[in-house]
Design a protein around this motif. Structure first.
Motif: not given
Ligand code: SF4
Length: 75
Positions: A3-9, A68-73
């Motif tokens: 499964a592609v992991p979802l991003w948390r916004v 749990g890893r910040v990817i943005g900004p």
């Protein structure tokens, strides 16, 4: 199939100044609510547009994480 992991916004509504930049960039992902932005969904499928919105937020109020890893900004 993996499964592609979802991003948390997350939008920090204390930081948000209601510029509407994120909504203009990604109306399907953000909505203005009481003059502050909020994500339409906390978890989204990976989408470059949400990173663009995080990058363009003048208040640095949008954070995107993956597992749990910040990817943005992106800096
Ligand atoms: S771009 Fe940033 S400051 Fe502007 S509405 Fe969105 S979260 Fe708020």
């Amino acid at each position: 199939m993996r499964a592609v992991p979802l991003w948390r916004v997350v939008v920090d509504r204390d930081r948000c100044m209601g510029s509407g930049v994120c909504v203009a960039l990604a109306a399907s992902l953000f909505v203005l609510d009481d003059e502050r932005s909020r994500p339409r969904a906390e978890h989204v499928a990976p989408d470059e547009t949400v990173l663009d919105a995080a990058d363009c937020c003048p208040a640095r109020a949008v954070t995107v994480t993956e597992n749990g890893r910040v990817i943005g900004p992106r800096d």
